[in-house]
Scaffold this active site. Structure first.
Site, PDB file in Angstrom:
ATOM      1  CG  PHE A  22      -8.677   6.830   5.572  1.00  0.00           C
ATOM      2  CD1 PHE A  22      -8.393   6.072   6.694  1.00  0.00           C
ATOM      3  CD2 PHE A  22      -8.883   6.169   4.364  1.00  0.00           C
ATOM      4  CE1 PHE A  22      -8.316   4.688   6.623  1.00  0.00           C
ATOM      5  CE2 PHE A  22      -8.796   4.780   4.282  1.00  0.00           C
ATOM      6  CZ  PHE A  22      -8.511   4.040   5.415  1.00  0.00           C
ATOM      7  CE  LYS A  25     -11.287   2.873  10.286  1.00  0.00           C
ATOM      8  NZ  LYS A  25     -10.697   3.686   9.232  1.00  0.00           N
ATOM      9  CG  ASP A  51      -9.383  -3.459  -3.369  1.00  0.00           C
ATOM     10  OD1 ASP A  51      -8.742  -2.396  -3.372  1.00  0.00           O
ATOM     11  OD2 ASP A  51     -10.370  -3.644  -4.111  1.00  0.00           O
ATOM     12  CE  LYS A  88      -5.175   0.396   2.714  1.00  0.00           C
ATOM     13  NZ  LYS A  88      -5.717   0.125   1.363  1.00  0.00           N
ATOM     14  CE1 TYR A 104     -17.829   6.969   0.024  1.00  0.00           C
ATOM     15  CE2 TYR A 104     -15.828   5.629   0.015  1.00  0.00           C
ATOM     16  CZ  TYR A 104     -16.830   6.292  -0.673  1.00  0.00           C
ATOM     17  OH  TYR A 104     -16.837   6.283  -2.051  1.00  0.00           O
ATOM     18  CB  THR A 125      -0.927   0.030   1.229  1.00  0.00           C
ATOM     19  OG1 THR A 125      -1.785   1.177   1.144  1.00  0.00           O
ATOM     20  CG2 THR A 125      -0.164   0.087   2.537  1.00  0.00           C
ATOM     21  CG  HIS A 126       1.499   3.926  -2.975  1.00  0.00           C
ATOM     22  ND1 HIS A 126       2.843   4.115  -3.154  1.00  0.00           N
ATOM     23  CD2 HIS A 126       1.069   3.210  -4.035  1.00  0.00           C
ATOM     24  CE1 HIS A 126       3.212   3.544  -4.281  1.00  0.00           C
ATOM     25  NE2 HIS A 126       2.162   2.983  -4.835  1.00  0.00           N
TER      26      HIS A 126
HETATM   27  P1  IMP Z   1      -8.692   0.616  -0.451  1.00  0.00           P
HETATM   28  O1  IMP Z   1      -8.968  -0.518  -1.347  1.00  0.00           O
HETATM   29  O2  IMP Z   1      -8.338   0.181   0.931  1.00  0.00           O
HETATM   30  O3  IMP Z   1      -7.739   1.619  -1.009  1.00  0.00           O
HETATM   31  O4  IMP Z   1     -10.053   1.379  -0.231  1.00  0.00           O
HETATM   32  C1  IMP Z   1     -10.809   1.901  -1.291  1.00  0.00           C
HETATM   33  C2  IMP Z   1     -11.581   3.095  -0.800  1.00  0.00           C
HETATM   34  O5  IMP Z   1     -12.481   2.680   0.237  1.00  0.00           O
HETATM   35  C3  IMP Z   1     -10.723   4.171  -0.145  1.00  0.00           C
HETATM   36  O6  IMP Z   1     -10.276   5.108  -1.086  1.00  0.00           O
HETATM   37  C4  IMP Z   1     -11.691   4.812   0.823  1.00  0.00           C
HETATM   38  O7  IMP Z   1     -12.502   5.738   0.157  1.00  0.00           O
HETATM   39  C5  IMP Z   1     -12.544   3.641   1.241  1.00  0.00           C
HETATM   40  N1  IMP Z   1     -12.044   3.067   2.510  1.00  0.00           N
HETATM   41  C6  IMP Z   1     -11.214   2.008   2.673  1.00  0.00           C
HETATM   42  N2  IMP Z   1     -11.008   1.753   3.969  1.00  0.00           N
HETATM   43  C7  IMP Z   1     -11.720   2.672   4.643  1.00  0.00           C
HETATM   44  C8  IMP Z   1     -11.895   2.941   6.025  1.00  0.00           C
HETATM   45  O8  IMP Z   1     -11.371   2.268   6.927  1.00  0.00           O
HETATM   46  N3  IMP Z   1     -12.698   3.966   6.320  1.00  0.00           N
HETATM   47  C9  IMP Z   1     -13.315   4.737   5.390  1.00  0.00           C
HETATM   48  N4  IMP Z   1     -13.167   4.551   4.092  1.00  0.00           N
HETATM   49  C10 IMP Z   1     -12.379   3.515   3.710  1.00  0.00           C
END
Ligand code: IMP
Length: 198
Positions: free
Chosen positions: A153, A176, A73, A17, A155, A12-13
């Protein structure tokens, strides 16, 4: 668990996270993320599922570094929207959308909806000594009508987990992590690692 530090890459970047996950890991694991690697593997998240995207991100690092690695993801799945934004959560309001724009679009899409049920779902793909394993965590809750809170971050300000009266953005990172989708998926990964490092 073995006492020798074990290097593991989190593909991840996202420093948020990375910090969340690192806080849950035992000190025996030396967690790296993409900012720590010299050669980066840019990956387009082109799969149609969370599992497919997790695999794409993990595999790119394994191919370039040969290291043990995992990628996650996550999608926010709203029941009344048939699971949207789901795999498209990061770019719901457009390819370059930020969190405010994504939240605004979601609140707008749900303005007439009484059914506010939603869940965050995280899939982790782990490559361990060349074999792929998957883990999943789900956190159920509701989408509020207005954002509340400044932490976290994505939502977080509009998602209130079941059984709680605060949004993720009104919780500390530690609070959290205990109930979050990523925390639950990470626990499964940790359990698996503990079993395999005995
Ligand atoms: P990713 O696959 O973890 O990058 O998540 C995709 C998208 O889901 C992110 O860009 C956020 O908008 C949302 N997201 C992922 N994890 C969270 C979280 O823990 N809280 C709120 N939004 C999240």
């Amino acid at each position: 668990m073995s006492k020798v530090p074990i290097k593991l890459v989190f593909a991840t970047h996202n420093a948020n996270k990375y910090r969340e996950v690192r806080a849950q890991l035992p000190s025996e694991i030396d967690l790296l993320y993409l900012a720590d690697l010299t050669h980066e593997a840019p990956v387009e998240e082109t799969a149609q599922s969370l599992r497919g995207n997790a695999l794409l991100k993990m595999d790119a690092v394994v191919q370039t570094t040969g290291m043990n690695c995992f990628a996650d993801d996550t999608g926010l799945e709203v029941m009344a929207l048939n699971g949207a934004p789901g795999v498209y959560s990061a770019r719901y309001a457009g390819p370059k959308a930020n969190a405010e724009e994504n939240m605004a679009k979601l609140l707008n899409s749900m303005v007439d909806l009484e059914d506010r049920r939603a869940q965050f779902r995280t899939v982790i793909a782990l490559s361990w000594n060349g074999v792929t394993h998957y883990f999943e965590g789900i956190c159920s809750g509701h989408i509020l009508r207005q954002p509340r809170g400044m932490a976290g971050f994505g939502y977080d300000p509009i998602f209130q987990p079941l059984g709680h009266d605060r949004t993720f953005a009104q919780m500390t990172l530690a609070e959290k992590s205990v109930l979050s989708h990523r925390g639950l998926a990470m626990n499964q990964l940790m359990e698996w690692l503990r079993d395999h490092l005995k």
